[in-house]
Design a protein around this motif. Sequence first.
Motif, PDB file in Angstrom:
ATOM      1  N   UNK A 186      41.147  46.333  37.040  1.00 17.53           N
ATOM      2  CA  UNK A 186      40.700  47.381  35.968  1.00 17.53           C
ATOM      3  C   UNK A 186      40.634  46.744  34.650  1.00 17.53           C
ATOM      4  N   UNK A 187      41.481  45.347  34.478  1.00 14.60           N
ATOM      5  CA  UNK A 187      41.330  44.803  33.040  1.00 14.60           C
ATOM      6  C   UNK A 187      40.078  43.882  33.097  1.00 14.60           C
ATOM      7  N   UNK A 188      39.373  43.654  33.958  1.00 14.12           N
ATOM      8  CA  UNK A 188      38.158  42.966  34.123  1.00 14.12           C
ATOM      9  C   UNK A 188      36.995  43.595  33.560  1.00 14.12           C
ATOM     10  N   UNK A 189      35.765  42.818  33.543  1.00 14.93           N
ATOM     11  CA  UNK A 189      34.538  43.441  33.125  1.00 14.93           C
ATOM     12  C   UNK A 189      34.219  44.459  34.139  1.00 14.93           C
ATOM     13  N   UNK A 190      34.358  44.535  35.452  1.00 13.76           N
ATOM     14  CA  UNK A 190      33.945  45.490  36.066  1.00 13.76           C
ATOM     15  C   UNK A 190      32.993  45.038  37.105  1.00 13.76           C
ATOM     16  N   UNK A 191      32.017  43.967  36.544  1.00 15.83           N
ATOM     17  CA  UNK A 191      31.014  43.675  37.575  1.00 15.83           C
ATOM     18  C   UNK A 191      31.106  42.965  38.822  1.00 15.83           C
ATOM     19  N   UNK A 192      30.289  43.113  39.753  1.00 14.76           N
ATOM     20  CA  UNK A 192      30.477  42.558  41.070  1.00 14.76           C
ATOM     21  C   UNK A 192      30.585  40.909  41.012  1.00 14.76           C
ATOM     22  N   UNK A 193      30.360  40.266  39.876  1.00 19.21           N
ATOM     23  CA  UNK A 193      30.591  38.844  40.097  1.00 19.21           C
ATOM     24  C   UNK A 193      31.807  38.536  39.465  1.00 19.21           C
ATOM     25  N   UNK A 194      32.460  39.295  38.900  1.00 20.66           N
ATOM     26  CA  UNK A 194      33.971  38.817  38.229  1.00 20.66           C
ATOM     27  C   UNK A 194      34.973  38.749  39.452  1.00 20.66           C
TER      28      UNK A 194
END
Length: 173
Positions: free
Chosen positions: A95-103
């Motif tokens: 949830x804290x991340x950018x949310x895209x699949x490469x993260x």
Amino acid sequence: MKIHILIIFSLLIYTRYSHSTELKIIEFKRYGATPSLELALVKSEGYQAKDIFKVLEFTRKEFSIRLIGQSSEKTNIELLEFYQQYYSSELVAAKKSSGNLHNPALHSVMRAYDQALKSTTLFRDINRELSKRGYVVSKIDFEKFSMYNGAISVPDTYISVMSKPNKQVNADQ
């Protein structure tokens, strides 16, 4: 009095289904050797799994179901509840991340997606209908997993299906 009961009953049924992910048949396709049923996930104006499967006849030993589109809030809540219960710290990081699949923060959440999907009413309804027709889910794959504003976007999901060992299918299949 009877009219009030009928109205309340109708509202309960409408409320129950209006918050569920509904389905629409897009098409049957062939990806390689296995036929595929594409179902669009829609928030409203679609059908329940039991209604979709009621009008289809399956004669193949194997096929796949592709789920595409946007699921309902109920399905997203069910996915998040699964992750909260079994992958709590991973969900917080995701949830804290950018949310895209490469993260990288999403990787552990992505690896558990098939388990999370199986916990949803949407999947259980589809699985129940498949089971009634003599099929089992053999594999779940997906593409384009993402998480934005705390909600999990149901990615393009491929559900591989095969007939149960004791199910009879036409010899010409």
